[in-house]
Design a protein around this motif. Structure first.
Motif, short mmCIF file in Angstrom:
data_model
loop_
_atom_site.label_atom_id
_atom_site.label_comp_id
_atom_site.label_asym_id
_atom_site.label_seq_id
_atom_site.Cartn_x
_atom_site.Cartn_y
_atom_site.Cartn_z
N UNK A 90 0.82 -1.21 0.00
CA UNK A 90 0.00 0.00 0.00
C UNK A 90 0.85 1.26 0.00
N UNK A 91 0.51 2.24 0.88
CA UNK A 91 1.20 3.54 0.90
C UNK A 91 2.70 3.39 1.08
N UNK A 92 3.13 2.40 1.86
CA UNK A 92 4.55 2.16 2.07
C UNK A 92 5.27 1.92 0.75
N UNK A 93 4.70 1.04 -0.07
CA UNK A 93 5.32 0.73 -1.36
C UNK A 93 5.25 1.89 -2.33
N UNK A 94 4.12 2.62 -2.32
CA UNK A 94 3.96 3.75 -3.23
C UNK A 94 5.01 4.83 -2.95
N UNK A 95 5.25 5.07 -1.65
CA UNK A 95 6.19 6.12 -1.26
C UNK A 95 7.64 5.65 -1.46
N UNK A 96 7.87 4.35 -1.39
CA UNK A 96 9.21 3.81 -1.61
C UNK A 96 9.68 4.11 -3.03
N UNK A 97 8.77 4.07 -4.00
CA UNK A 97 9.17 4.32 -5.39
C UNK A 97 9.17 5.80 -5.75
N UNK A 98 8.59 6.64 -4.89
CA UNK A 98 8.48 8.06 -5.23
C UNK A 98 9.31 8.97 -4.33
N UNK A 99 9.34 8.70 -3.02
CA UNK A 99 10.04 9.58 -2.08
C UNK A 99 11.31 8.97 -1.50
N UNK A 100 11.45 7.65 -1.61
CA UNK A 100 12.67 7.04 -1.12
C UNK A 100 12.51 6.26 0.17
N UNK A 388 -0.71 11.46 -1.38
CA UNK A 388 -1.21 12.51 -2.28
C UNK A 388 -0.06 13.26 -2.94
N UNK A 389 0.93 13.62 -2.15
CA UNK A 389 2.10 14.34 -2.69
C UNK A 389 2.88 13.43 -3.64
N UNK A 390 2.92 12.13 -3.30
CA UNK A 390 3.68 11.17 -4.11
C UNK A 390 3.13 11.02 -5.52
N UNK A 391 1.82 11.21 -5.68
CA UNK A 391 1.22 11.11 -7.01
C UNK A 391 1.85 12.14 -7.95
N UNK A 392 2.04 13.36 -7.44
CA UNK A 392 2.66 14.42 -8.25
C UNK A 392 4.10 14.03 -8.62
N UNK A 393 4.84 13.58 -7.62
CA UNK A 393 6.24 13.21 -7.84
C UNK A 393 6.34 12.05 -8.83
N UNK A 394 5.50 11.03 -8.64
CA UNK A 394 5.56 9.83 -9.48
C UNK A 394 5.18 10.13 -10.93
#
Length: 467
Positions: A90-100, A388-394
């Motif tokens: 979930x959010x953990x994996x999404x943020x791993x690919x976008x924020x580090x 939400x922020x990660x969507x923009x970055x990704x």
């Protein structure tokens, strides 16, 4: 410093996802029912009364609508990630690919406590309905065994037992627990229809006055508290590796379930606060209490039976989500590898399931329900803000990734979503912020003492250097 924000490779995630060792047994219908099962439960059957009495009064319906708007916005962001990076975590994996890595570790760490605490919170509400049901049959358990220490008891034993039962179901595997979950969700929806059908004939509009006894501050405080009631879709998105065609089925399940659940919450809130005065609803079994207060004991008894069955589905979803986050972090080396070991027969993360279950059972037995709900709220809202922020970055860093669903109005929607999340967080108490800060500090200690060194990405970097 760069290693703190190293990111997982999306291509490798998609490749590993094709070879996932978890069984793919969930279709769109299963995902939708699991999400409804996670969302409809404690919020409508437990928190509605508590928040009406303590925070918002009859305007609790506005609190639910405000939370629903934010959650639907978050869900659109989740749906895009779920359709483009369909992996467990979930959010953990999404943020791993976008924020580090560091941010992902803290989010995963927060989600673990959020799901564990959520399971315990739901178990507390389940216990109240269970005891109400026992009273109907003349069975009265000793107060010391159904009350937490801060309220004069020793332990909430029924809450502990139901968490252990749910843990046992999940330990047996997703396929088996799916069948039980689908049945429980159907029962739960039938119970809500019963409440609305009977309660509609006993509505008294004088109970809606004053409508906003605590003002708008109470409405927003209530919105922050009931946010927890909508967050089940996040638990479902952790199931990506166990879903057939996740790029299509996850977005359908997430968005459909939230729209259905919002409509249910609005109707139930209006009926509940019309049947009983909000000042009397400071109880964990508010729906049954309301029906009993107007002489409909038979309906209250049936409702309690359905609630006992239906609320169990919420615990199932939250325990499922917590164990999958722990599994994902362990698989990535951020937590000990034993938590990513799968059972030989169940093909489910057995050690992770047991740890989450035991921790939730302990909390359910001794900690106050409202305090647990607020801690779950702040950790989940913080994770949603980052998603939400990660969507923009990704979108900017991985424009080539195929997306089965695209969130609308990017970047405006994610930015607005993040602002709303911050607003809700600042409506929670200082005590809740203190607990949250302590948990994050502990997560940082674990990351620098263990996770950073044992990270799979760090191991890969070390191999490349040595080669």
């Amino acid at each position: 410093m760069k290693s703190l924000f190293r990111k997982k490779d999306v291509a490798s995630i998609l490749e590993n996802n094709k070879k996932a060792s978890l069984n793919r047994t969930l279709g769109a219908f299963d995902v939708t029912l699991m999400s409804i099962g996670a969302v409809i439960g404690t919020g409508v059957m437990v928190l509605t009364g508590l928040v009406a009495a303590r925070d918002a009064g009859p305007a609790v319906v506005l609190s639910f609508i405000a939370s629903a708007i934010v959650c639907i916005m978050v869900a659109l962001c989740y749906a895009e990630f779920a359709s483009s990076v369909p992996t467990s975590g979930s959010a953990y994996s999404y943020i791993y690919v976008s924020m580090g890595e560091l941010v992902a570790h803290l989010v995963g760490w927060s989600l673990i406590i959020a799901y564990t605490v959520s399971t315990a919170t739901v178990a507390g509400g389940w216990s109240s309905y269970f005891n109400t049901l026992l009273h109907e049959f003349g069975i009265i358990l000793p107060k010391s065994l159904i009350t937490i220490p801060s309220q004069g008891g020793i332990v909430n034993l029924p809450a502990i037992i139901i968490v252990l039962f749910v843990t046992f179901l999940l330990y047996r595997g997703t396929k088996e627990s799916k069948k039980v979950n689908n049945f429980m969700v159907i029962v739960k929806l039938a119970v809500i229809i019963l409440f609305v059908g009977v309660g509609a004939f006993h509505m008294d509009t004088t109970n809606l006055t004053p409508f906003m006894p605590y003002g708008w501050s109470g409405v927003f405080a209530g919105a922050a508290s009931v946010f927890f009631a909508f967050t089940g879709f996040d638990a479902v998105s952790t199931s990506a590796e166990e879903v057939k065609n996740p790029q299509k089925n996850l977005p359908i399940g997430i968005i459909t379930s939230l729209l259905v659940c919002t409509a249910i919450y609005v109707v139930v809130c209006l009926v509940l606060t019309s049947v009983a005065n909000y000042t009397q609803l400071n109880v964990a079994d508010a729906m049954a209490f309301a029906l009993q207060s107007v002489g409909q004991g038979w309906a209250a008894s049936l409702l309690s039976v359905g609630a006992v069955i239906g609320i169990t589905a919420v615990m199932l979803a939250y325990s499922f989500g917590g164990s999958r986050i722990l599994y994902s972090m362990s698989r990535d080396g951020l937590l000990p590898k034993k938590f990513s070991v799968l059972g030989e027969k169940s093909h489910a993360p057995s050690a992770a399931t047991v740890v989450i279950g035991l921790a939730a059972a302990l909390m359910a037995g001794v900690v106050d329900l409202k305090q647990l709900a607020d801690l779950a709220n702040i950790t989940l809202i913080a994770a949603f803000l980052l998603v939400a922020i990660s969507v923009i970055i990704f979108r900017r860093t991985h424009p080539e990734v195929e997306r089965g669903f695209r969130a609308p109005f990017v970047p405006a929607l994610p930015i607005l979503t993040a602002c709303f999340c911050l607003f809700l967080m600042f409506n929670l108490s200082k005590e809740t912020w203190l607990y949250f800060g302590i948990w994050i500090a502990l997560g940082l200690i674990i990351y620098f003492a263990y996770s950073r060194k044992h990270s799979t990405l760090n191991q890969d970097e070390s191999k490349n250097i040595s080669a």
